[in-house]
Each structure stands twice: as structure tokens, then as C-alpha cells.
Enzyme design. Structure first.
Site: not given
Ligand code: DAK
Length: 259
Positions: A67, A110, A113, A133
Site C-alpha cells: 500500500a 499489500g 496480498e 509491515e
Molecule cells: N509506498 C510508497 N512509496 C513506495 C513504497 C510504498 N509501499 N515502496 C517504495 N516506494 C517508493 C520509495 O519511497 C521510492 O520513492 P522516491 O524516494 O524515489 O521518491 C521509490 O518507491 C523507490 O523505492 P526505493 O528507493 O526504496 O527502492 P529500493 O530498491 O531501495 O527498495 C523496497 C525497494 C521495496 C525494499 C523499499 O522501497 C521498501 O521497503 N518499500 C516499502 C515496502 C513496504 O513496507 N510495504 C508494505 C506497506 S504497508 C489493508 C489493505 C492493504 C494493506 C493494509 C490494510 N486493508 C484492506 C485494511 C497494506 C499495507 C501495506 O502494504
């Protein structure tokens, strides 16, 4: 440019539709708007009789990295509770046509998921899967603790979700999280070959098989077997069942019309 692109890229075969997530700058992070687009498009394709199998994909870097954290960071519990994405995830699960996730790069949170909500996953050999997460102080919220645990068992699901570590494509295959690993560059072509096999079959049988297998995740074995039997009987109301069995007896290829 739209955040979701639908094409029929494989020799213009209308039976297979490809949905491509298109937010490359943020690794296809999912917003409610993008999820709405995905669900609306699936609902449109569901109504088109010529479409028999749907593929959802991202790009080489990411299927979807979760997400959109930017949109979530300052939200409140009430924002989350009232967000329409809760309904959208349910509507996604109501699509009856087969959906394959073709995953290259990251499928996280997400995004992971979303891949698990598809019927099965084919991955490029450099793909990575995880529920990170916990790294950002929250928990999976769209099936990550439930579908993942059913797919790979409690111990491994616990380790993944509690550490936020990722699985490689080969590790994901070894623990039955995904169905197939192919070379990264061949992902779409290989997925198309699988989709085309499905598209050649009876869409009625495909829909009922999807329904029965999904029920196996929710029912006791005895109830599930009863449920399956009723779907089996139901195929005998279809022209496709007659066509399939007659084609076998006449030693020719069947031509299924989906009725
Ligand atoms: N959201 C927003 N931006 C994101 C992102 C995300 N999830 N993942 C990556 N980006 C953005 C980064 O901020 C970066 O943007 P700039 O800095 O260039 O502006 C760009 O994408 C490239 O990412 P990185 O520079 O970080 O790239 P790396 O190769 O170094 O790292 C990475 C890749 C995937 C390991 C890293 O970006 C990362 O850790 N991303 C976050 C992954 C994460 O934590 N995902 C979980 C998010 S929480 C629900 C439904 C769904 C959900 C919850 C509830 N309900 C129905 C109730 C879901 C929740 C989630 O998914």
C-alpha cells in the site's frame, strides 16, 4: 498515462487479458484509487464472454511494493475503517474468472496480498515476496496473516511476518507460496502459455473449479467434498461438458463455448 493498463498483447488473443499496474516511480504502490481501477476493470472483464483468463502484472522492478505509505502515514483508524478499499478487496475475491499474478521484482505487503488474492502466482526468478509491515510499525491488513499462513504454514508465516524478511522466488516455490518460477525475461510469455491453456478449456468448468478450490480454504473437508460434488453435477447442465466428452469419444479437439 493511466495507472492501470489493459491489453490483449499475445497475438491479440482476446481470451487472455493483461492488466499492468503502472506506478513505476513508487514501485506500483497501491492506492485506493488504483485498487478501485483494478476492481472496476476486473468487473468489466468478468462481463465479457470472450475473456477467459486474466493476468495481473507489474514491471521488472516491482509487482507492487505494498500500500502507498505516503497516503497511509498520517491516516487515522477511522480513515482506515471507512476507506472503501475494504469493500474493494471483497469485490476482488468475487471475480469468478481465473486470475494469474505474474510477478517480477517486489511483491510486498499489500502487493504480496494482491498476488495471493489472485488464483495462483507465476514469478520471475529474481522476484521477492514478503510482508514487511512490521518494519513500519503495523501488521498485514489484507490477508497477509491469513492467506499466507494457509499457504505456507504457521511457522514460516510467523517468521516472515515477524521479521519482515523476504523470500526469493525459489524459496517461495519450495514452500508452495507460488506455482511456478521462470526466467525473469520470459515471465509474460510463460504466463501467457499457461493462461492460453486455461483459455482453451471450458470456462464453466474453470469457474466451478476456482469456486471449489477457494471453498477448500474455508470449509471442513466433509463439507468441501459435498460442495465440490454439487459443482461437479452442475457441469452436466452445460453444453461444454457434452462437447468435452463427445470430443474425447470422437477423437477430436473440443471447442468450448462457455455455456
Ligand atoms: N509506498 C510508497 N512509496 C513506495 C513504497 C510504498 N509501499 N515502496 C517504495 N516506494 C517508493 C520509495 O519511497 C521510492 O520513492 P522516491 O524516494 O524515489 O521518491 C521509490 O518507491 C523507490 O523505492 P526505493 O528507493 O526504496 O527502492 P529500493 O530498491 O531501495 O527498495 C523496497 C525497494 C521495496 C525494499 C523499499 O522501497 C521498501 O521497503 N518499500 C516499502 C515496502 C513496504 O513496507 N510495504 C508494505 C506497506 S504497508 C489493508 C489493505 C492493504 C494493506 C493494509 C490494510 N486493508 C484492506 C485494511 C497494506 C499495507 C501495506 O502494504
Amino acid at each position: 498515462m493511466s495507472e492501470l493498463i489493459t491489453t490483449h498483447p499475445f497475438n491479440n488473443d482476446l481470451r487472455v487479458a493483461l492488466l499492468k499496474l503502472n506506478r513505476p516511480k513508487v514501485l506500483n504502490a497501491l492506492t485506493t484509487d488504483l485498487l478501485q481501477e483494478i476492481v472496476s476493470e476486473l468487473q468489466r472483464l468478468e462481463e465479457l464472454p470472450e475473456v477467459r483468463c486474466i493476468i495481473i502484472t507489474g514491471d521488472d522492478r516491482a509487482f507492487a511494493a505494498g500500500a502507498d505509505i505516503m497516503k497511509m502515514a498520517e491516516s487515522t483508524a477511522m480513515d482506515q475503517l471507512n476507506d472503501k478499499r475494504l469493500r474493494l478487496w471483497k469485490e476482488f475475491a468475487m471475480i469468478t474468472k481465473p486470475i494469474i499474478a505474474a510477478v517480477n521484482g517486489f511483491a510486498l505487503g499489500g502487493g504480496h496480498e494482491l498476488s495471493m488474492a489472485c488464483d495462483f502466482v507465476i514469478a520471475g526468478d529474481t522476484a521477492k515476496f514478503g510482508q514487511p509491515e512490521i518494519n513500519i510499525g503495523t501488521t498485514p491488513g489484507a490477508g497477509g496473516t491469513q492467506r499466507l499462513t494457509r499457504a505456507i504454514g504457521k511457522s514460516k508465516a510467523m517468521m516472515l511476518a515477524l521479521t519482515g524478511e523476504m523470500l526469493t522466488a525459489r524459496e517461495a516455490l519450495a514452500c508452495n507460496l507460488i506455482a511456478k518460477v521462470v526466467p525473469e525475461v520470459a515471465l509474460l510469455q510463460e504466463t501467457f502459455e499457461v493462461a492460453k491453456k486455461i483459455a482453451d478449456k471450458s470456462p464453466i468448468a474453470a469457474k466451478l473449479i476456482k469456486d471449489s478450490i477457494n471453498k477448500s480454504q474455508e470449509m471442513s473437508l466433509r463439507d468441501g467434498i459435498e460442495y465440490e460434488r454439487r459443482n461437479f453435477y452442475l457441469t452436466f447442465a452445460s453444453a461444454d461438458q457434452k462437447e468435452g466428452m463427445n470430443a474425447f469419444l470422437e477423437k477430436r479437439s473440443p471447442e468450448y463455448k462457455g455455456n
